[in-house]
Design an enzyme around this catalytic site. Structure first.
Site, PDB file in Angstrom:
ATOM      1  N   LYS A 187       0.827  -1.205   0.000  1.00  0.00           N
ATOM      2  CA  LYS A 187       0.000   0.000   0.000  1.00  0.00           C
ATOM      3  C   LYS A 187       0.865   1.260   0.000  1.00  0.00           C
ATOM      4  O   LYS A 187       1.906   1.299   0.664  1.00  0.00           O
ATOM      5  CB  LYS A 187      -0.904  -0.026   1.239  1.00  0.00           C
ATOM      6  CG  LYS A 187      -1.909   1.103   1.338  1.00  0.00           C
ATOM      7  CD  LYS A 187      -2.802   0.878   2.550  1.00  0.00           C
ATOM      8  CE  LYS A 187      -3.800   1.991   2.763  1.00  0.00           C
ATOM      9  NZ  LYS A 187      -4.687   1.718   3.921  1.00  0.00           N
ATOM     10  N   SER A 244      -9.233   2.753   2.998  1.00  0.00           N
ATOM     11  CA  SER A 244      -8.176   3.431   2.284  1.00  0.00           C
ATOM     12  C   SER A 244      -7.296   2.502   1.448  1.00  0.00           C
ATOM     13  O   SER A 244      -6.469   2.966   0.671  1.00  0.00           O
ATOM     14  CB  SER A 244      -7.307   4.206   3.272  1.00  0.00           C
ATOM     15  OG  SER A 244      -6.666   3.350   4.195  1.00  0.00           O
ATOM     16  N   SER A 287     -10.210   0.116   6.733  1.00  0.00           N
ATOM     17  CA  SER A 287      -9.519   0.328   5.465  1.00  0.00           C
ATOM     18  C   SER A 287      -9.072  -0.930   4.736  1.00  0.00           C
ATOM     19  O   SER A 287      -8.661  -0.856   3.582  1.00  0.00           O
ATOM     20  CB  SER A 287      -8.309   1.247   5.674  1.00  0.00           C
ATOM     21  OG  SER A 287      -8.735   2.538   6.008  1.00  0.00           O
TER      22      SER A 287
END
Length: 481
Positions: free
Chosen positions: A73, A150, A174
């Site tokens: 990520k 996210s 997330s």
């Protein structure tokens, strides 16, 4: 042989071990998929194919995922060979002098990391549309909709079959929000199950933790076992595992007492598709022999959400001010929600921050009581939807607004859309999203399971039992490799 769509990372690693395919061939296939699909999805950034080829040439660790292509990520997960934008123009092209503990442990499994996946600025949104990436990240099931946030880029990349699994992180849902939005499995471990160091002692007062977006429960279980445990100097650690996640999924759990909640945790109605998903899951659990009855926690969710909002505002402000290093913020460096978070944090006194942390801890005790057998109403699992609605349209959760508080807690804000996930970041309890439902339009809808603090193994064993009863790995979105 190239990786077929739907193969999980465990199966892919077996093909590599047998010599059916090489790590180089799989990396080439993943990069080709990026070239073909990423212009539509905008999910993968900062590709470092040279670093990936160097890792293969120097010899990959002989871990459980040796040779499997992988993405991390673009938020946290600091790694020397992988610069990061962290979802922000202010932090674009940040480089690191040492690897984070979580990256070291993932690398030791033998994965071939070749790039990063998009995230919203600050990681504080349920959609992934950061300005630094030049446009929104889109859902491979329907590009008019968000893949979540996210860890939205990770969800989109895995769902589209570019990689079989990817790293994510979860501070308010997330990992689980993208899992629900993209038809994947997402598991948030017990607080401090995974390492945060050396760049942080904890994230968002202990509410944030790393995780993975996967097509199978076993991939998550194996990766969790490879990464679990505190790093040196950690401020606290999770209760020890009994057997490990991978061993736990080798057999079904005991028959469990499941509390069914088909509303929000405060009793408000949810979308009909999300409610239907919950009831379908309840019937499945009942058919499997688990005892299901209606119930919901009587915890102070509204107070928790206000505390979460204040804590994350302070964390966001700290991150931005640290990056500025004493200079003034310039126009365009930070998006509206980030500027609003700074402004909100400036209204909070130091004692309010500590009070908010105390309110989060009190909420954790309230949620723990829901699962406490000594209350006279013992429950093992709480079943809800993952989101209160199917995946939102792109643009609904734009970061242009500077009203940070309304963005989070307003009537059309993030918590109204995602009223379940953050509760378990606040309580520290393990929770998972399972891809068990789709709308008539073909959009994924996740089902959420949560349990008592430290009971990760029992929860993931239940997830594996559900997966075996209703497999999901072969489901293909409209856009796929």
């Amino acid at each position: 042989m190239t990786q077929g769509y739907g193969a999980d990372a465990t199966e892919t690693a077996r093909h590599i071990a047998r010599g059916d395919v090489s790590p180089e061939e799989l990396l080439d296939a993943a990069l080709a998929a990026v070239d073909r699909i990423n212009p539509v999805l905008n999910a993968i950034v900062l590709v470092q194919d040279g670093a990936a080829r160097k890792a293969i040439a120097e010899g990959l660790p002989r871990g459980p995922f040796r040779g499997v292509p992988f993405l991390i990520k673009d938020l946290g997960c600091e790694a020397v060979d992988f610069p990061s934008h962290n979802g922000s123009r202010l932090l674009a092209n940040t480089r690191y002098r040492r690897d984070s503990a979580i990256f070291q442990r993932m690398r030791a499994t033998g994965v071939v990391t070749f790039g990063r996946t998009t995230s919203p600025e600050g990681g504080i949104g349920p959609a992934t549309e950061a300005a630094v990436y030049g446009g929104p990240t889109r859902n491979p099931w329907n590009p008019d909709h968000t893949p979540g946030g996210s860890s939205g880029g990770a969800g989109a990349a895995v769902a589209a079959g570019i990689v079989p699994f990817a790293h994510g992180s979860d501070g308010g849902g997330s990992v689980r929000i993208p899992a629900s939005s993209c038809g994947l499995f997402g598991f948030k471990p017990t607080r401090a199950r995974l390492p945060d160091g050396p760049y942080a002692g904890e994230g968002w007062a202990g509410m944030a933790i790393d995780g993975f977006l996967t097509r199978s429960v076993r991939d998550t279980a194996i990766m969790l076992d490879a990464c679990e445990g505190a790093d040196p100097g950690a401020p606290y650690c999770a209760p020890p595992l009994l057997r490990g996640h991978a061993d736990a999924i080798s057999r079904p759990p005991r028959r469990l007492r499941v509390a069914l909640c088909d509303t929000t945790l405060t009793g408000d109605p949810i979308h009909a598709d999300c409610r239907a998903a919950v009831h379908q899951a309840a019937r499945l659990l009942s058919d499997l022999g688990h005892h299901v009855e209606p119930a919901r926690p009587m915890a102070d969710v509204a107070r928790m959400m206000r505390a979460w909002t204040d804590i994350v505002a302070c964390g966001t402000a700290l991150g931005i001010h640290s990056a500025l290093r004493g200079r003034a913020l310039e126009a365009g460096e930070v998006e509206g929600v980030g500027r609003g978070a700074i402004a909100h944090a400036a209204t909070l006194r130091g004692e309010r921050y500590l009070q908010a942390v105390g309110e989060i801890h009190a909420f954790g005790r309230e949620m723990a009581a829901f699962f406490d057998p000594e209350t006279g109403h013992p429950r093992d699992i709480l079943l809800t939807a993952t989101l209160a609605e199917p995946p939102a349209k792109v643009g609904r959760f734009s970061h242009m607004t500077e009203d940070y508080v309304a963005f989070r807690t307003g009537p059309d804000g993030v918590f109204a859309y995602s009223p379940f996930c953050a509760a378990f970041n606040a309580s520290g309890q393990p929770a998972a999203s399972l891809p068990l439902h789709r709308t008539a339009e073909g959009l994924p809808v996740g089902v959420h399971l949560a349990t008592r603090f430290g009971a990760d193994e029992e929860l993931i064993a239940l997830c594996a039992e559900i997966e075996a009863a209703r497999p999901w790995i072969g489901l293909r979105p409209a856009i796929h490799a």
